[in-house]
Motif scaffolding. Structure first.
Motif, PDB file in Angstrom:
ATOM      1  N   ALA A  61       0.840  -1.205   0.000  1.00 32.03           N
ATOM      2  CA  ALA A  61       0.000   0.000   0.000  1.00 32.03           C
ATOM      3  C   ALA A  61       0.870   1.249   0.000  1.00 32.03           C
ATOM      4  CB  ALA A  61      -0.927  -0.011   1.207  1.00 32.03           C
ATOM      5  N   ASN A  62       0.298   2.344  -0.452  1.00 29.52           N
ATOM      6  CA  ASN A  62       1.052   3.590  -0.602  1.00 29.52           C
ATOM      7  C   ASN A  62       1.707   4.098   0.675  1.00 29.52           C
ATOM      8  OD1 ASN A  62      -1.343   3.840  -2.860  1.00 29.52           O
ATOM      9  ND2 ASN A  62       0.650   4.541  -3.574  1.00 29.52           N
ATOM     10  N   PRO A  63       1.023   4.083   1.833  1.00 22.86           N
ATOM     11  CA  PRO A  63       1.697   4.582   3.046  1.00 22.86           C
ATOM     12  C   PRO A  63       2.984   3.825   3.361  1.00 22.86           C
ATOM     13  CG  PRO A  63      -0.668   4.471   3.416  1.00 22.86           C
ATOM     14  CD  PRO A  63      -0.407   3.792   2.100  1.00 22.86           C
ATOM     15  N   LYS A  64       2.953   2.491   3.236  1.00 21.70           N
ATOM     16  CA  LYS A  64       4.149   1.694   3.504  1.00 21.70           C
ATOM     17  C   LYS A  64       5.206   1.935   2.441  1.00 21.70           C
ATOM     18  CE  LYS A  64       6.386  -1.450   5.877  1.00 21.70           C
ATOM     19  NZ  LYS A  64       6.816  -1.201   7.266  1.00 21.70           N
TER      20      LYS A  64
ATOM     21  N   ASN B  86       5.675   4.667   0.784  1.00 24.14           N
ATOM     22  CA  ASN B  86       6.282   5.971   1.053  1.00 24.14           C
ATOM     23  C   ASN B  86       7.238   5.917   2.240  1.00 24.14           C
ATOM     24  OD1 ASN B  86       4.971   7.361  -1.078  1.00 24.14           O
ATOM     25  ND2 ASN B  86       3.108   7.530   0.136  1.00 24.14           N
TER      26      ASN B  86
ATOM     27  N   LEU C 246      -9.413   2.727  -4.123  1.00 23.12           N
ATOM     28  CA  LEU C 246      -8.840   4.012  -3.719  1.00 23.12           C
ATOM     29  C   LEU C 246      -9.654   5.173  -4.284  1.00 23.12           C
ATOM     30  CD1 LEU C 246      -4.989   3.380  -4.069  1.00 23.12           C
ATOM     31  CD2 LEU C 246      -6.230   3.900  -1.955  1.00 23.12           C
TER      32      LEU C 246
ATOM     33  N   GLU D 123     -12.512   5.778  -2.142  1.00 24.00           N
ATOM     34  CA  GLU D 123     -12.119   6.363  -0.858  1.00 24.00           C
ATOM     35  C   GLU D 123     -11.881   7.864  -0.967  1.00 24.00           C
ATOM     36  OE1 GLU D 123      -9.008   4.605   1.406  1.00 24.00           O
ATOM     37  OE2 GLU D 123      -9.786   2.566   1.206  1.00 24.00           O
TER      38      GLU D 123
ATOM     39  N   GLU E 261      -0.631  10.917   0.718  1.00 30.54           N
ATOM     40  CA  GLU E 261       0.129   9.900   1.444  1.00 30.54           C
ATOM     41  C   GLU E 261      -0.515   8.521   1.319  1.00 30.54           C
ATOM     42  OE1 GLU E 261       2.951   8.070   3.849  1.00 30.54           O
ATOM     43  OE2 GLU E 261       3.016  10.184   3.288  1.00 30.54           O
ATOM     44  N   MET E 262      -1.843   8.482   1.303  1.00 24.78           N
ATOM     45  CA  MET E 262      -2.517   7.189   1.324  1.00 24.78           C
ATOM     46  C   MET E 262      -2.866   6.642  -0.062  1.00 24.78           C
ATOM     47  SD  MET E 262      -5.885   7.977   0.365  1.00 24.78           S
ATOM     48  CE  MET E 262      -6.860   6.656   1.060  1.00 24.78           C
ATOM     49  N   CYS E 263      -2.608   7.432  -1.114  1.00 21.81           N
ATOM     50  CA  CYS E 263      -3.008   6.950  -2.432  1.00 21.81           C
ATOM     51  C   CYS E 263      -1.964   7.150  -3.524  1.00 21.81           C
ATOM     52  CB  CYS E 263      -4.323   7.601  -2.868  1.00 21.81           C
ATOM     53  SG  CYS E 263      -4.243   9.388  -3.085  1.00 21.81           S
TER      54      CYS E 263
END
Length: 301
Positions: A151-154, A156, A249, A252, A282-284
Motif C-alpha cells: 500500500a502507498n503509506p508503507k 512511502n 482508492l 475512498e 500519502e494514502m493513495c
C-alpha cells in the motif's frame, strides 16, 4: 556513489532527452548528448548510446529505463524452462503515481501449459483492462498464485528511508514467491522465473538481510512473459488486482484516479490537494514521483 550504465537506441535516447528536458544542464563532457540532474541522480547520455546514471538514486532512476534498453532484448530460447512446471513472478504499479505496487507469483504445471495458453494468456501489457477483467477471474480459479500488495503509506515509508524501488520490488517478489512455494509444498517447481527488473546477483544482494530467501532454481530473464506462460499469468493477475485497488482508492478519495504518471495525473492530484490538503496523497500516491511537486504548484494557482 552508485554508478550504473545502460545502452540505449537512438529512439530511446530521444525519449530520455524529452523525459529529462526540464533537468538538462548546460555543461556537456566530451562525447555527451545531454546531462540531466535530478535529486539524487545525474544522468549523462553519450553519442555512443551509453547512458551513465550516478548518485544515491541511480538504481531507482535506471530501473525506469532498463526495460527499454538492449539489456531487455528477448531472451535466448530456453526450451527446458519454457516447458517446465514453473512459478512466474511479475509486478504492476511501479510506474503509476497513484495506487499500490502489486506483485503476483503464479504456478503453471507443465500439464496446464497448453490449456492456459488456449485461454488467451499473454503479457498483460498486450491486453486491454477490459480483457484482463474478463480473463483474470477464470485464470485465478485455475492457477495457484499468491499476491503481495504494498500500500502507498508503507511504500512511502520505505522510500523515505532511502530504499530504492528496485530493492522494494526484490523484497515483494521474494515474499510472493515464498508464500507460493509454501502453498505448493510438497510440490517443487522445476523453475522460478522472475520478469527481470535488475540483475540476478543484485536481486539476491538486496535480500541478504532477509531470513527467508528463495534461491533454488530462481532465474531472472528479460521479457520473461515470452519465455514461460506462468509469468504472463502472473502479470495478468497482478494487473487485475491493481485495477481493483485503484477502484477502491478512487471510491475512498471520491474521484477517479488516473493510471500512469502523465499530465492527467498532475491535474487529479491537484484537485485532491485542493479538496483535502496535500496529506491525502500519502494514502493513495507515490510521493517521491515528480508529479507531487507539479500537483502542488497546480493546486496553488
Amino acid at each position: 556513489m552508485a554508478n550504473h550504465v545502460i545502452t540505449a537506441t537512438a529512439t530511446m535516447l530521444e525519449k530520455m532527452r524529452n523525459h529529462y528536458a526540464t533537468d538538462i544542464t548546460g555543461h556537456l563532457p566530451a562525447g555527451a548528448l545531454f546531462v540531466a540532474k535530478r535529486s539524487g541522480c545525474t544522468i549523462t547520455a553519450y553519442r555512443s548510446g551509453k547512458v551513465l546514471f550516478q548518485g544515491k538514486a541511480a538504481e531507482e532512476e535506471v530501473a525506469k529505463w532498463i526495460k527499454e534498453s538492449d539489456q531487455r532484448k528477448a531472451p535466448v530460447s530456453q526450451p527446458h524452462l519454457t516447458a517446465a512446471s514453473a512459478i512466474g513472478s511479475d509486478e504492476v504499479g511501479t510506474g503509476d503515481y497513484f495506487g499500490p505496487v502489486v506483485v503476483v507469483a503464479a504456478y503453471v504445471d507443465k500439464e496446464q501449459i497448453e490449456t492456459i495458453g488456449a485461454m488467451g494468456v499473454k503479457d498483460s501489457k498486450q491486453l486491454t483492462d477490459e480483457a484482463i477483467g474478463r480473463l483474470a477471474p477464470t485464470l485465478m480459479d485455475n492457477v495457484a498464485h499468491q499476491t503481495v500488495i504494498l500500500a502507498n503509506p508503507k511504500y512511502n515509508d520505505w522510500q523515505r528511508s532511502g530504499m530504492p524501488q528496485t530493492k522494494i520490488k526484490a523484497l515483494l517478489h521474494n515474499k510472493a514467491i515464498g508464500k507460493l512455494v509454501k502453498q505448493l509444498s510438497p510440490i517443487k517447481p522445476e523453475a522460478i522465473i522472475i520478469d527481470q527488473f535488475i540483475e540476478r546477483d543484485l536481486y539476491f544482494r538486496y535480500l541478504a538481510s532477509e531470513t527467508n530467501v528463495i534461491r533454488d532454481r530462481v532465474y531472472c530473464y528479460p521479457k520473461a512473459e515470452e519465455m514461460h506462460i506462468a509469468v504472463a499469468a502472473a502479470s495478468i493477475i497482478a494487473r487485475y488486482v491493481f485495477l481493483q485497488e485503484m477502484e477502491r482508492l478512487s471510491k475512498e478519495v471520491g474521484m477517479t484516479l488516473p493510471k500512469g504518471a502523465g499530465a492527467q495525473v498532475d491535474q487529479a492530484a491537484a484537485i485532491l490537494i485542493q479538496k483535502h490538503g496535500p496529506a491525502i496523497l500519502e494514502m493513495c500516491a507515490k510521493l517521491h514521483f515528480a508529479n507531487t511537486k507539479k500537483a502542488i504548484r497546480l493546486a496553488e494557482q
